[in-house]
Design a protein around this motif. Sequence first.
Motif, mmCIF file in Angstrom:
data_model
loop_
_atom_site.group_PDB
_atom_site.id
_atom_site.type_symbol
_atom_site.label_atom_id
_atom_site.label_comp_id
_atom_site.label_asym_id
_atom_site.label_seq_id
_atom_site.Cartn_x
_atom_site.Cartn_y
_atom_site.Cartn_z
ATOM 1 N N MET A 118 6.404 4.818 -4.139
ATOM 2 C CA MET A 118 6.758 4.800 -2.407
ATOM 3 C C MET A 118 5.604 4.704 -1.464
ATOM 4 S SD MET A 118 9.880 5.117 -3.065
ATOM 5 C CE MET A 118 10.882 5.201 -1.521
ATOM 6 N N LYS A 119 5.694 4.160 -0.409
ATOM 7 C CA LYS A 119 4.396 3.864 0.342
ATOM 8 C C LYS A 119 4.351 4.645 1.531
ATOM 9 C CE LYS A 119 3.557 0.016 -2.000
ATOM 10 N NZ LYS A 119 2.352 0.241 -2.957
ATOM 11 N N ASN A 120 5.266 5.576 1.624
ATOM 12 C CA ASN A 120 5.176 6.454 2.956
ATOM 13 C C ASN A 120 4.901 7.966 2.223
ATOM 14 O OD1 ASN A 120 7.772 6.622 1.419
ATOM 15 N ND2 ASN A 120 8.766 7.409 3.142
ATOM 16 N N VAL A 121 4.365 8.113 1.383
ATOM 17 C CA VAL A 121 3.814 9.339 0.805
ATOM 18 C C VAL A 121 2.342 9.716 1.203
ATOM 19 C CG1 VAL A 121 3.573 11.029 -1.205
ATOM 20 C CG2 VAL A 121 5.533 9.357 -1.125
ATOM 21 N N ARG A 122 1.862 10.812 1.618
ATOM 22 C CA ARG A 122 0.470 10.926 1.973
ATOM 23 C C ARG A 122 0.215 12.358 1.473
ATOM 24 N NH1 ARG A 122 0.454 6.471 2.254
ATOM 25 N NH2 ARG A 122 -0.576 5.270 3.969
ATOM 26 N N VAL A 123 -1.056 12.831 0.932
ATOM 27 C CA VAL A 123 -1.256 14.107 0.615
ATOM 28 C C VAL A 123 -1.965 14.737 1.692
ATOM 29 C CG1 VAL A 123 -2.898 15.553 -0.947
ATOM 30 C CG2 VAL A 123 -1.428 13.939 -2.039
ATOM 31 N N VAL A 150 -4.463 10.032 0.786
ATOM 32 C CA VAL A 150 -4.619 11.292 1.393
ATOM 33 C C VAL A 150 -4.958 11.221 2.997
ATOM 34 C CG1 VAL A 150 -6.184 13.378 1.249
ATOM 35 C CG2 VAL A 150 -6.165 11.923 -0.802
ATOM 36 N N CYS A 151 -4.307 12.309 3.931
ATOM 37 C CA CYS A 151 -4.566 12.143 5.101
ATOM 38 C C CYS A 151 -6.118 12.385 5.426
ATOM 39 C CB CYS A 151 -3.900 13.341 5.853
ATOM 40 S SG CYS A 151 -2.123 13.069 5.789
#
Length: 199
Positions: A118-123, A150-151
């Motif tokens: 999924m492209k809308n996941v960030r750590v 990562v954000c």
Amino acid sequence: MRIGISADKGGVGKTTTAVHLGSYLARDGQTLVIDGDTNESAIDWAAGGKFGFDVLSDQDAAGKVTAYKHVLLDTEARPVTEDLKALVKQVDVLLLLSRPSATDLRVLLKTYAKVASMKNVRVLLTQVPPAPSKSEEDARELLREAGVPVCTANIRRSAWFEHASLDNTTTDQMRDVRASIAWSDYEALGDELRAWTKL
């Protein structure tokens, strides 16, 4: 904006993140934090009534979400794979939280693998210790090598988040420069998410 906040380990700041992003987004329109954790930590935190946004349980939020411009979902800790995959399809961004320790990052990598397509996941790295610790730098390098997004923003460790919880408020409402520093991390995160999602 729709934001999911999840983690496979407890104590990483899920509720703190939901509440503080709620305060950030409330400046732009009606905002709802849905407390999906059985502990109902966000609901307890909001009990003093000092928030500029609403906090409701899953059940109480049913049928009301469309009335809000921004919705944040503070998920149950350690969600099962099916729930995590369903959540990521319903939000503009899913934040997976982790402390920058080796133990936490190992758990995070397993969680991320469930939604890596999924492209809308960030750590989001949380509870980052102050210098001279290099744990954040090391964590970012490990995650870059693993191809994990990562954000840029991170949340530094601060006792002021606990003070805010005890006072049923958020750090942006506290009159102390140290609370303002803690708030600035969530402000930077909010700015980053809005720029990334263009919402």
